[in-house]
Design a protein around this motif. Structure first.
Motif, mmCIF file in Angstrom:
data_model
loop_
_atom_site.group_PDB
_atom_site.id
_atom_site.type_symbol
_atom_site.label_atom_id
_atom_site.label_comp_id
_atom_site.label_asym_id
_atom_site.label_seq_id
_atom_site.Cartn_x
_atom_site.Cartn_y
_atom_site.Cartn_z
ATOM 1 N N ARG A 93 2.517 36.510 71.157
ATOM 2 C CA ARG A 93 3.734 36.997 71.816
ATOM 3 C C ARG A 93 3.444 37.389 73.261
ATOM 4 O O ARG A 93 4.263 37.156 74.157
ATOM 5 N N ASP A 94 2.277 37.976 73.478
ATOM 6 C CA ASP A 94 1.913 38.410 74.825
ATOM 7 C C ASP A 94 1.833 37.210 75.767
ATOM 8 O O ASP A 94 2.387 37.236 76.870
ATOM 9 N N ASN A 95 1.130 36.157 75.325
ATOM 10 C CA ASN A 95 0.932 34.976 76.173
ATOM 11 C C ASN A 95 2.200 34.144 76.332
ATOM 12 O O ASN A 95 2.502 33.658 77.429
ATOM 13 N N ASN A 96 2.951 33.957 75.232
ATOM 14 C CA ASN A 96 4.050 32.996 75.229
ATOM 15 C C ASN A 96 5.434 33.608 75.377
ATOM 16 O O ASN A 96 6.421 32.866 75.420
ATOM 17 N N PRO A 106 -1.151 33.380 81.304
ATOM 18 C CA PRO A 106 -1.645 33.822 79.989
ATOM 19 C C PRO A 106 -3.128 34.148 80.029
ATOM 20 O O PRO A 106 -3.860 33.635 80.886
ATOM 21 N N ILE A 107 -3.557 35.006 79.106
ATOM 22 C CA ILE A 107 -4.977 35.372 79.022
ATOM 23 C C ILE A 107 -5.660 34.399 78.056
ATOM 24 O O ILE A 107 -5.249 34.295 76.902
ATOM 25 N N PRO A 108 -6.693 33.668 78.496
ATOM 26 C CA PRO A 108 -7.348 32.693 77.608
ATOM 27 C C PRO A 108 -8.038 33.378 76.435
ATOM 28 O O PRO A 108 -8.459 34.536 76.530
ATOM 29 N N SER A 153 -3.489 44.416 78.828
ATOM 30 C CA SER A 153 -2.432 43.465 79.147
ATOM 31 C C SER A 153 -1.055 44.127 79.065
ATOM 32 O O SER A 153 -0.187 43.893 79.907
ATOM 33 N N LEU A 154 -0.855 44.972 78.043
ATOM 34 C CA LEU A 154 0.432 45.663 77.906
ATOM 35 C C LEU A 154 0.666 46.635 79.058
ATOM 36 O O LEU A 154 1.803 46.817 79.510
ATOM 37 N N ASP A 155 -0.413 47.262 79.543
ATOM 38 C CA ASP A 155 -0.288 48.112 80.728
ATOM 39 C C ASP A 155 0.185 47.283 81.927
ATOM 40 O O ASP A 155 1.025 47.730 82.723
ATOM 41 N N GLU A 156 -0.378 46.074 82.023
ATOM 42 C CA GLU A 156 0.008 45.176 83.114
ATOM 43 C C GLU A 156 1.465 44.737 82.962
ATOM 44 O O GLU A 156 2.213 44.687 83.945
ATOM 45 N N ILE A 157 1.865 44.439 81.706
ATOM 46 C CA ILE A 157 3.243 44.024 81.444
ATOM 47 C C ILE A 157 4.220 45.149 81.794
ATOM 48 O O ILE A 157 5.294 44.916 82.361
#
Length: 325
Positions: A93-96, A106-108, A153-157
């Motif tokens: 969900r984070d990537n897509n 997206p994060i690989p 990543s959620l902090d970045e989002i």
């Protein structure tokens, strides 16, 4: 029963003589027999001690503890697999979804999971269940790293979401003049006939015909760059910097209601319609710039008009008529 007597033939005396066994040799045979018996007995003891039929109470207790720990590790591995599936769903969900919505790369997978160095589990080797313990530790460490990356990543989002709200507020998304105040939308973006020279030239904005003194609204949040008549042909005009590469221009005003450096919100009244500068009649000349280039303002009126109104305005805007400036 008489003891057997062994003889040998003596060629010198041409007679048979009795063989007398040496006492040392007898002792050697007896010693070898005892050693062999002891070794056999020891081997039998070792074999018996390693069978479940001859375990001591302590051995049985330790075995039960080992079996119990093995079962717990199996259950733990099942829970780890469930957690891993949840983490994978979050990553997907984070990537897509989240990162696509906020236009972020997206994060690989190799960065999310990484490669675990088995050398770090060196102290866990050499035991009966080492492989089980090492595999479990690897899974836990893998999920721990994945959750750490996901948290970051959620902090970045969240940061992107806050910026997105600012971006959405900054985009010039409404008409600068309300529909009820319009006489009509005189001219659109593109090549139009010049009202003074009658030559066909590029018209870099949209002209909204309205009575002198009709309120003009800021189409997005921003900071007033200019509120003067310094640009040739535009008369009294206002420029607003919205950030994110956006700038709007409002020309031919009768008067201003803002000053340079002032913060404005979308919908604030910034000035009033007029016919100053190179203008044929009272109207507002409105431009949208993105990254230093003029763009068609009609693409930004999604904030305060209906789909039907948009169709009507777009039909007028794309007619190659005469502009008012």
């Amino acid at each position: 029963m008489s003891k057997k007597v062994k003889y040998y033939y003596d060629p010198e005396s041409l007679a048979y003589r009795i063989i007398s066994p040496k006492k040392l040799k007898k002792f050697g045979y007896a010693f070898l027999f005892l050693i062999a018996s002891a070794l056999f007995g020891f081997l039998c003891f070792v074999v018996l001690m390693n069978t479940p039929y001859f375990q001591t109470p302590k051995d049985k207790m330790q075995q039960r503890e080992i079996d119990n720990l093995t079962l717990r590790y199996a259950l733990l591995n099942k829970r780890i697999e469930d957690l891993d599936e949840v983490a994978s769903n979050l990553e997907d969900r984070d990537n897509n979804l989240y990162r696509v919505y906020f236009n972020s790369a997206p994060i690989p997978t190799e960065k999310r999971r990484g490669i675990i160095d088995r050398a770090r589990y060196k102290e866990l080797e050499g035991f009966d269940n080492s492989e089980l313990v090492i595999n479990t530790s690897e899974k836990v460490d893998g999920i721990t790293k994945a959750l750490a990356v996901q948290s970051k990543s959620l902090d970045e989002i969240l940061k992107l979401a806050k910026q997105k709200n600012k971006l959405l507020s900054a985009i010039p998304a409404i008409q600068p003049v309300k529909n009820e105040d319009l006489k009509h939308m005189a001219s659109g973006f593109g090549y139009r006939s010049d009202p003074f020279t009658k030559a066909r030239k590029m018209h870099e904005g949209m002209d909204f015909t309205a009575k002198t003194g009709t309120p003009i609204y800021a189409t997005g949040d921003g900071i007033v760059k200019n509120a003067d008549n310094s640009l040739s042909g535009y008369g009294n005009h206002i420029e607003i910097r919205h950030g994110y590469g956006y700038l709007t221009l409002y020309g031919h005003l009768s008067k201003y209601k803002v000053r340079p450096g002032q913060h404005v919100k979308r919908g604030d009244v910034i000035g009033f319609v007029g016919s100053t500068g190179r203008s044929e009649a009272p109207h507002l000349h409105y431009e949208v710039h993105k990254d230093g280039k003029v763009v068609n303002p009609i693409n930004f009126y999604y904030g305060n008009i209906s789909a039907a109104e948009y169709v009507v305005i777009s039909k007028i805007a794309y007619q190659e008529n005469q502009s008012l400036d």
